[in-house]
Design a protein around this motif. Structure first.
Motif, PDB file in Angstrom:
ATOM      1  N   SER A 246       0.807  -1.220   0.000  1.00 54.14           N
ATOM      2  CA  SER A 246       0.000   0.000   0.000  1.00 54.14           C
ATOM      3  C   SER A 246       0.842   1.272   0.000  1.00 54.14           C
ATOM      4  N   THR A 247       2.074   1.198   0.530  1.00 50.16           N
ATOM      5  CA  THR A 247       2.914   2.401   0.541  1.00 50.16           C
ATOM      6  C   THR A 247       3.317   2.817  -0.867  1.00 50.16           C
ATOM      7  N   THR A 248       3.306   1.874  -1.796  1.00 47.67           N
ATOM      8  CA  THR A 248       3.563   2.212  -3.200  1.00 47.67           C
ATOM      9  C   THR A 248       2.603   3.301  -3.667  1.00 47.67           C
ATOM     10  N   TRP A 249       1.312   3.121  -3.332  1.00 51.28           N
ATOM     11  CA  TRP A 249       0.305   4.078  -3.792  1.00 51.28           C
ATOM     12  C   TRP A 249       0.384   5.392  -3.018  1.00 51.28           C
ATOM     13  N   GLU A 250       0.856   5.348  -1.782  1.00 49.47           N
ATOM     14  CA  GLU A 250       1.070   6.599  -1.038  1.00 49.47           C
ATOM     15  C   GLU A 250       2.164   7.426  -1.703  1.00 49.47           C
ATOM     16  N   ARG A 251       3.223   6.763  -2.136  1.00 47.62           N
ATOM     17  CA  ARG A 251       4.298   7.477  -2.829  1.00 47.62           C
ATOM     18  C   ARG A 251       3.788   8.078  -4.135  1.00 47.62           C
ATOM     19  N   CYS A 252       3.030   7.275  -4.877  1.00 47.77           N
ATOM     20  CA  CYS A 252       2.459   7.778  -6.134  1.00 47.77           C
ATOM     21  C   CYS A 252       1.526   8.952  -5.872  1.00 47.77           C
ATOM     22  N   TYR A 253       0.766   8.881  -4.795  1.00 49.93           N
ATOM     23  CA  TYR A 253      -0.254   9.883  -4.487  1.00 49.93           C
ATOM     24  C   TYR A 253       0.348  11.269  -4.296  1.00 49.93           C
ATOM     25  N   VAL A 254       1.578  11.334  -3.795  1.00 49.75           N
ATOM     26  CA  VAL A 254       2.236  12.632  -3.605  1.00 49.75           C
ATOM     27  C   VAL A 254       3.322  12.866  -4.650  1.00 49.75           C
ATOM     28  N   GLY A 255       3.277  12.087  -5.734  1.00 48.93           N
ATOM     29  CA  GLY A 255       4.182  12.319  -6.849  1.00 48.93           C
ATOM     30  C   GLY A 255       5.634  12.037  -6.562  1.00 48.93           C
ATOM     31  N   LEU A 256       5.911  11.132  -5.627  1.00 47.61           N
ATOM     32  CA  LEU A 256       7.297  10.840  -5.259  1.00 47.61           C
ATOM     33  C   LEU A 256       7.814   9.653  -6.079  1.00 47.61           C
ATOM     34  N   PRO A 257       8.808   9.872  -6.937  1.00 51.19           N
ATOM     35  CA  PRO A 257       9.401   8.746  -7.672  1.00 51.19           C
ATOM     36  C   PRO A 257      10.008   7.756  -6.686  1.00 51.19           C
ATOM     37  N   SER A 258       9.894   6.462  -7.008  1.00 50.30           N
ATOM     38  CA  SER A 258      10.391   5.475  -6.051  1.00 50.30           C
ATOM     39  C   SER A 258      10.720   4.161  -6.728  1.00 50.30           C
ATOM     40  N   SER A 259      11.511   3.369  -6.017  1.00 47.83           N
ATOM     41  CA  SER A 259      11.737   1.976  -6.396  1.00 47.83           C
ATOM     42  C   SER A 259      10.899   1.098  -5.481  1.00 47.83           C
ATOM     43  N   SER A 260      10.565  -0.094  -5.956  1.00 51.13           N
ATOM     44  CA  SER A 260       9.841  -1.069  -5.137  1.00 51.13           C
ATOM     45  C   SER A 260      10.559  -2.404  -5.187  1.00 51.13           C
ATOM     46  N   THR A 261      10.850  -2.924  -4.021  1.00 55.48           N
ATOM     47  CA  THR A 261      11.335  -4.294  -3.891  1.00 55.48           C
ATOM     48  C   THR A 261      10.145  -5.163  -3.506  1.00 55.48           C
ATOM     49  N   ILE A 262       9.939  -6.264  -4.200  1.00 53.59           N
ATOM     50  CA  ILE A 262       8.830  -7.154  -3.902  1.00 53.59           C
ATOM     51  C   ILE A 262       9.248  -8.056  -2.740  1.00 53.59           C
ATOM     52  N   VAL A 263       8.638  -7.868  -1.588  1.00 54.65           N
ATOM     53  CA  VAL A 263       9.037  -8.624  -0.399  1.00 54.65           C
ATOM     54  C   VAL A 263       8.003  -9.664   0.017  1.00 54.65           C
ATOM     55  N   ALA A 264       6.891  -9.755  -0.707  1.00 51.27           N
ATOM     56  CA  ALA A 264       5.859 -10.760  -0.423  1.00 51.27           C
ATOM     57  C   ALA A 264       5.152 -11.104  -1.722  1.00 51.27           C
ATOM     58  N   ASP A 265       4.678 -12.329  -1.812  1.00 54.80           N
ATOM     59  CA  ASP A 265       4.020 -12.790  -3.040  1.00 54.80           C
ATOM     60  C   ASP A 265       2.825 -11.920  -3.412  1.00 54.80           C
ATOM     61  N   ASN A 266       2.091 -11.433  -2.395  1.00 45.55           N
ATOM     62  CA  ASN A 266       0.888 -10.660  -2.699  1.00 45.55           C
ATOM     63  C   ASN A 266       1.195  -9.279  -3.276  1.00 45.55           C
ATOM     64  N   GLN A 267       2.482  -8.903  -3.309  1.00 43.27           N
ATOM     65  CA  GLN A 267       2.868  -7.616  -3.889  1.00 43.27           C
ATOM     66  C   GLN A 267       3.291  -7.727  -5.351  1.00 43.27           C
ATOM     67  N   ARG A 268       3.511  -8.947  -5.811  1.00 43.48           N
ATOM     68  CA  ARG A 268       4.180  -9.144  -7.090  1.00 43.48           C
ATOM     69  C   ARG A 268       3.392  -8.563  -8.273  1.00 43.48           C
TER      70      ARG A 268
ATOM     71  N   MET B 279       7.903   9.527 -13.993  1.00 42.45           N
ATOM     72  CA  MET B 279       7.367   8.591 -12.997  1.00 42.45           C
ATOM     73  C   MET B 279       6.472   9.333 -12.011  1.00 42.45           C
ATOM     74  N   SER B 280       6.888  10.514 -11.616  1.00 46.35           N
ATOM     75  CA  SER B 280       6.080  11.333 -10.709  1.00 46.35           C
ATOM     76  C   SER B 280       4.740  11.685 -11.331  1.00 46.35           C
ATOM     77  N   VAL B 281       4.752  12.106 -12.585  1.00 42.71           N
ATOM     78  CA  VAL B 281       3.523  12.483 -13.287  1.00 42.71           C
ATOM     79  C   VAL B 281       2.588  11.286 -13.416  1.00 42.71           C
ATOM     80  N   LYS B 282       3.141  10.132 -13.762  1.00 47.26           N
ATOM     81  CA  LYS B 282       2.316   8.938 -13.947  1.00 47.26           C
ATOM     82  C   LYS B 282       1.674   8.498 -12.638  1.00 47.26           C
ATOM     83  N   GLY B 283       2.443   8.584 -11.549  1.00 53.04           N
ATOM     84  CA  GLY B 283       1.899   8.225 -10.249  1.00 53.04           C
ATOM     85  C   GLY B 283       0.730   9.101  -9.855  1.00 53.04           C
TER      86      GLY B 283
END
Length: 328
Positions: free
Chosen positions: A237-259, A302-306
């Motif tokens: 869910s933090t992925t979408w919080e970062r997108c919501y404020v236009g913050l470019p970010s990387s994501s490491t998949i740490v659980a199957d439900n995130q893939r 990436m910021s714009v797309k988020g």
């Protein structure tokens, strides 16, 4: 007064995300004079005391209520059907679409392929479906932050590291090693952990030694996201919080439900997917850090797309209106 019970859990194994997003719901319902209770198990890494400090009591047995909200991957229609003698309405929060539900409303805030149709056959045709990131569960701090976003230029001088409340794969330690070994220099580095992170004392010591800002179980994440240029994070869910404020970010998949959601968000250009945690090494994070200065236009886009993906339908948190209508 209306009564709502939220069935969810946090633990060192499953993390804290379910409880944190349910707290957002609880606080907003409380503003509408609704009595909210949590129902959580006493497992290692639980957030029962934290929820109590937020003003919500934890119950241990089923009670009558106007609405039960279920945010739990191990609960399906079998348990939900048993709830019908205790409640008029049931709401389910899900991310997986891998089991059947007996519910009146289902909320899934993720963007995945065919997200509009993937619950076909899993819930009743009469169930209200709130699907996609236009129905994000957003705390007030993020809504305010979106209104006060800085201009994202793509230049990276300040970094935020947050790998989830518990960080069960200890990605934070890998990143701290990478920050020590990289030749790329950054003005400011913020490192955030949750109370459930078993390595938090070690991480705090490293941050103190190197002059990084250390934060534990905070309620000002949105403010930090406004202060930095890039975030190294996990899926979820933090992925979408970062997108919501236009913050470019990387994501490491740490659980199957995130893939699935992480891979699809990367396909859409909203996040930089660096892969499954078992394949990620210190060298991977060093490579990521070294590339941050290479293509500012990529990060700016990436910021714009988020921002585009997370635009609400009407007012922020439109799911709140649906809940209030359901139990009025």
């Amino acid at each position: 007064m209306k009564k709502v019970v939220i069935r969810t859990d946090a633990s060192t194994e499953i993390g804290s995300g379910h409880v944190i997003r349910c707290l957002t719901i609880a606080h907003l319902l409380k503003k509408h004079d609704i009595d909210v209770y949590f129902m959580m198990q006493e497992v290692p890494g639980n957030l029962i005391d934290y929820v109590a400090k937020q003003g919500f009591r934890n119950i241990t047995t089923l009670e009558s209520a106007d609405l039960y909200i279920i945010d739990h991957y191990n609960i399906d229609e079998g348990w939900e059907q048993k709830l019908r003698v205790y409640t008029k309405k049931i709401m389910v929060i899900d991310d997986l679409a891998n089991r059947s539900h007996d519910c009146d409303l289902l909320l899934d805030q993720n963007v995945v392929p065919q997200f509009e149709t993937r619950y076909e056959g899993l819930i009743s045709a009469h169930s209200v479906r709130l699907l996609g990131p236009s129905y994000l569960i957003m705390r007030d701090e993020f809504i305010k932050a979106r209104q006060n976003m800085p201009d994202r230029t793509g230049k990276v001088k300040k970094i935020l590291v947050f790998m989830g409340g518990t960080d069960p794969t200890d990605e934070t330690s890998k990143i701290l090693r990478a920050l020590q070994e990289t030749t790329t220099k950054f003005e400011t580095i913020h490192v955030v952990v949750g109370n459930g992170n078993v390595h938090k004392e070690y991480i705090q010591a490293i941050c103190t030694e190197r002059g990084f800002y250390y934060h534990c179980q905070i309620d000002y994440m949105a403010d930090l996201m406004l202060q930095v240029d890039f975030s190294i994070g996990a899926g979820g869910s933090t992925t979408w919080e970062r997108c919501y404020v236009g913050l470019p970010s990387s994501s490491t998949i740490v659980a199957d439900n995130q893939r699935i959601a992480t891979e699809y968000a990367a396909e859409l250009g909203a996040v930089w997917n660096i892969g499954w945690h078992e394949n990620i090494t210190v060298a991977t994070y060093i490579d990521l850090l070294n590339k941050l200065s290479e293509d500012t236009s990529f990060l700016k886009q990436m910021s714009v797309k988020g921002l585009q993906l997370t635009a609400s339908k009407g007012q922020p948190n439109p799911w709140l209106h649906e809940i209030l209508e359901m139990i009025k």
